[in-house]
Design a protein around this motif. Structure first.
Motif, mmCIF file in Angstrom:
data_model
loop_
_atom_site.group_PDB
_atom_site.id
_atom_site.type_symbol
_atom_site.label_atom_id
_atom_site.label_comp_id
_atom_site.label_asym_id
_atom_site.label_seq_id
_atom_site.Cartn_x
_atom_site.Cartn_y
_atom_site.Cartn_z
ATOM 1 N N GLY A 16 43.131 46.285 35.569
ATOM 2 C CA GLY A 16 42.171 47.137 36.284
ATOM 3 C C GLY A 16 41.864 46.530 37.634
ATOM 4 O O GLY A 16 42.537 45.589 38.076
ATOM 5 N N LEU A 38 45.054 39.687 29.864
ATOM 6 C CA LEU A 38 44.486 39.517 28.517
ATOM 7 C C LEU A 38 44.370 40.873 27.850
ATOM 8 O O LEU A 38 44.541 40.991 26.641
ATOM 9 C CB LEU A 38 43.055 38.948 28.641
ATOM 10 C CG LEU A 38 42.783 37.458 28.632
ATOM 11 C CD1 LEU A 38 41.275 37.237 28.679
ATOM 12 C CD2 LEU A 38 43.393 36.774 27.410
ATOM 13 N N TYR A 89 35.752 36.830 36.953
ATOM 14 C CA TYR A 89 34.912 37.373 38.036
ATOM 15 C C TYR A 89 33.936 38.377 37.415
ATOM 16 O O TYR A 89 32.736 38.237 37.559
ATOM 17 C CB TYR A 89 35.782 38.024 39.128
ATOM 18 C CG TYR A 89 34.982 38.762 40.165
ATOM 19 C CD1 TYR A 89 34.108 38.087 41.002
ATOM 20 C CD2 TYR A 89 35.070 40.160 40.300
ATOM 21 C CE1 TYR A 89 33.344 38.781 41.949
ATOM 22 C CE2 TYR A 89 34.318 40.853 41.236
ATOM 23 C CZ TYR A 89 33.459 40.152 42.054
ATOM 24 O OH TYR A 89 32.702 40.840 42.979
ATOM 25 N N VAL A 111 40.324 29.299 33.686
ATOM 26 C CA VAL A 111 41.088 30.509 34.051
ATOM 27 C C VAL A 111 41.496 30.451 35.525
ATOM 28 O O VAL A 111 42.672 30.561 35.876
ATOM 29 C CB VAL A 111 40.251 31.785 33.784
ATOM 30 C CG1 VAL A 111 41.002 33.023 34.243
ATOM 31 C CG2 VAL A 111 39.907 31.882 32.305
ATOM 32 N N GLY A 139 42.275 34.445 46.459
ATOM 33 C CA GLY A 139 41.132 33.549 46.644
ATOM 34 C C GLY A 139 39.876 34.372 46.845
ATOM 35 O O GLY A 139 39.687 35.414 46.208
ATOM 36 N N VAL A 185 33.657 41.150 49.469
ATOM 37 C CA VAL A 185 33.164 42.011 48.375
ATOM 38 C C VAL A 185 33.926 43.338 48.384
ATOM 39 O O VAL A 185 33.983 44.027 49.405
ATOM 40 C CB VAL A 185 31.647 42.284 48.528
ATOM 41 C CG1 VAL A 185 31.159 43.192 47.399
ATOM 42 C CG2 VAL A 185 30.865 40.990 48.557
ATOM 43 N N THR A 186 34.520 43.650 47.239
ATOM 44 C CA THR A 186 35.397 44.827 47.120
ATOM 45 C C THR A 186 34.916 45.693 45.975
ATOM 46 O O THR A 186 34.550 45.167 44.904
ATOM 47 C CB THR A 186 36.855 44.358 46.866
ATOM 48 O OG1 THR A 186 37.219 43.450 47.908
ATOM 49 C CG2 THR A 186 37.822 45.531 46.865
HETATM 50 N N1 NAD Z 1 36.052 42.410 43.646
HETATM 51 C C1 NAD Z 1 35.655 41.571 44.585
HETATM 52 O O1 NAD Z 1 34.666 41.787 45.291
HETATM 53 C C2 NAD Z 1 36.442 40.305 44.820
HETATM 54 C C3 NAD Z 1 36.162 39.562 45.989
HETATM 55 C C4 NAD Z 1 36.899 38.406 46.211
HETATM 56 C C5 NAD Z 1 37.861 38.004 45.302
HETATM 57 N N2 NAD Z 1 38.085 38.742 44.190
HETATM 58 C C6 NAD Z 1 39.114 38.296 43.263
HETATM 59 O O2 NAD Z 1 40.033 39.354 43.069
HETATM 60 C C7 NAD Z 1 40.581 39.285 41.755
HETATM 61 C C8 NAD Z 1 40.363 40.596 41.013
HETATM 62 O O3 NAD Z 1 38.998 40.907 41.019
HETATM 63 P P1 NAD Z 1 38.432 42.264 40.343
HETATM 64 O O4 NAD Z 1 37.228 42.657 41.102
HETATM 65 O O5 NAD Z 1 39.523 43.229 40.131
HETATM 66 O O6 NAD Z 1 37.913 41.646 38.964
HETATM 67 P P2 NAD Z 1 38.278 41.932 37.436
HETATM 68 O O7 NAD Z 1 37.348 41.091 36.654
HETATM 69 O O8 NAD Z 1 38.291 43.416 37.212
HETATM 70 O O9 NAD Z 1 39.783 41.428 37.300
HETATM 71 C C9 NAD Z 1 40.144 40.219 36.725
HETATM 72 C C10 NAD Z 1 41.238 40.488 35.697
HETATM 73 O O10 NAD Z 1 41.659 39.211 35.191
HETATM 74 C C11 NAD Z 1 41.838 39.348 33.797
HETATM 75 N N3 NAD Z 1 41.709 38.039 33.144
HETATM 76 C C12 NAD Z 1 40.569 37.326 32.947
HETATM 77 N N4 NAD Z 1 40.852 36.191 32.266
HETATM 78 C C13 NAD Z 1 42.191 36.182 32.039
HETATM 79 C C14 NAD Z 1 43.074 35.289 31.384
HETATM 80 N N5 NAD Z 1 42.622 34.165 30.786
HETATM 81 N N6 NAD Z 1 44.397 35.558 31.368
HETATM 82 C C15 NAD Z 1 44.870 36.715 31.931
HETATM 83 N N7 NAD Z 1 44.072 37.627 32.552
HETATM 84 C C16 NAD Z 1 42.748 37.357 32.607
HETATM 85 C C17 NAD Z 1 40.759 40.313 33.339
HETATM 86 O O11 NAD Z 1 41.074 40.900 32.091
HETATM 87 C C18 NAD Z 1 40.756 41.306 34.508
HETATM 88 O O12 NAD Z 1 41.648 42.390 34.264
HETATM 89 C C19 NAD Z 1 39.922 38.076 41.097
HETATM 90 O O13 NAD Z 1 40.725 36.938 41.321
HETATM 91 C C20 NAD Z 1 38.623 37.945 41.873
HETATM 92 O O14 NAD Z 1 38.117 36.620 41.801
HETATM 93 C C21 NAD Z 1 37.396 39.877 43.909
#
Ligand code: NAD
Length: 246
Positions: A16, A38, A89, A111, A139, A185-186
């Motif tokens: 997702g 996962l 996250y 993780v 990152g 932030v996304t």
């Molecule tokens: N959304 C934001 O504002 C934002 C900003 C900066 C960075 N990020 C980074 O972008 C990436 C995606 O963020 P997101 O908002 O889609 O978050 P999210 O939590 O929806 O996505 C993280 C995904 O990682 C998976 N995951 C967690 N632990 C795991 C494991 N042990 N093994 C395999 N998969 C695992 C989760 O099931 C999830 O699908 C992350 O690295 C987050 O740190 C997000």
């Protein structure tokens, strides 16, 4: 130059959010994708009617990382690009640094840091066998802004930014480029759950006066994977609408 036709791409955390957006962006650009998470059902849903496949992955487990890369070789025929997007996250507990518990700290590092390292370790032989490729580490702009109350997360992302530089030097001779894409932030589900006011959180500090939608982030990933970035390695590309200038 930006063409990703025929590229074989492994994306972690692709059930997702940004991971799914990357999977669709790469697939729309002509790549075949293995979505790993996962959450296998979510990863499968990501890949509905798209070339490639989905696999259950726990980045904390080295054997699971090795199986994921073996599946990419089976399903896609090899690996040209690894996107290390999986992270803790969603659901992260925010707390002042001196109230973060050891358990919270360890879970995030297991993780975000060790998992990222393990996937790089697992994928490197396949990237070498392909004659080179790209690793894109997801990152965060929080590393530059020093966002308060989630030091466990910010520290984990800071480690990733540093690991990118080491691996860029160690893998450059093999024509493997390693870069960090650092989003601000996304508006993923995780952010919308995490912040009361996700859409406006800190947006006034952005030169572009808004936070990102996933589509704002994807182009930078496609660029870093493509021949257009052939001479770019060891870098942090911040995509946050101009909040921090790294
Ligand atoms: N959304 C934001 O504002 C934002 C900003 C900066 C960075 N990020 C980074 O972008 C990436 C995606 O963020 P997101 O908002 O889609 O978050 P999210 O939590 O929806 O996505 C993280 C995904 O990682 C998976 N995951 C967690 N632990 C795991 C494991 N042990 N093994 C395999 N998969 C695992 C989760 O099931 C999830 O699908 C992350 O690295 C987050 O740190 C997000």
């Amino acid at each position: 130059m930006f063409d990703l036709q025929g590229k074989r791409v492994v994306i972690t955390g692709a059930a997702g959010g940004l991971g799914r957006a990357f999977a669709h962006g790469f697939s729309d650009a002509g790549a075949s994708v293995l979505a790993a998470d996962l959450d296998l059902a979510g990863a499968k849903e990501t890949m509905t009617n798209r070339p490639g496949g989905a696999i259950a992955l726990d980045v904390r487990d080295m054997e699971s990382c090795t199986r994921c890369i073996a599946a990419a070789i089976d399903t896609l025929g090899g690996v040209d690009v690894l996107v290390n997007n999986a992270a803790i996250y969603a659901g992260l507990t925010r707390a002042p640094f001196d109230e973060i518990t050891s358990d919270m700290w360890d879970q995030v590092q297991a993780v975000n840091v060790k998992g990222t390292w393990q996937m790089c370790k697992a994928a490197t032989p396949a990237l070498r066998a392909a004659g080179g490729g790209a690793i894109i580490q997801i990152g965060s702009a929080t590393v530059s802004s020093g966002s308060p109350n989630w030091m466990h997360y910010v520290a984990s992302k800071g480690a990733i930014h540093a690991m990118t530089r080491v691996m860029a030097r160690e893998l450059g001779a093999d024509a493997i480029r390693v870069n960090t894409l650092a989003p601000g932030v996304t508006m993923t589900e995780a952010s919308l759950d995490h912040f009361d006011n996700a859409r406006s959180y800190g947006a006034a500090n952005a030169a572009l006066r808004r936070n990102a939608d996933p589509q704002d982030i994807i182009g930078a990933g496609l660029f870093l994977a493509s021949a257009a970035a052939a001479f770019v390695t060891g870098q942090t590309l911040t995509v946050d609408g101009g909040k921090v200038f790294s």
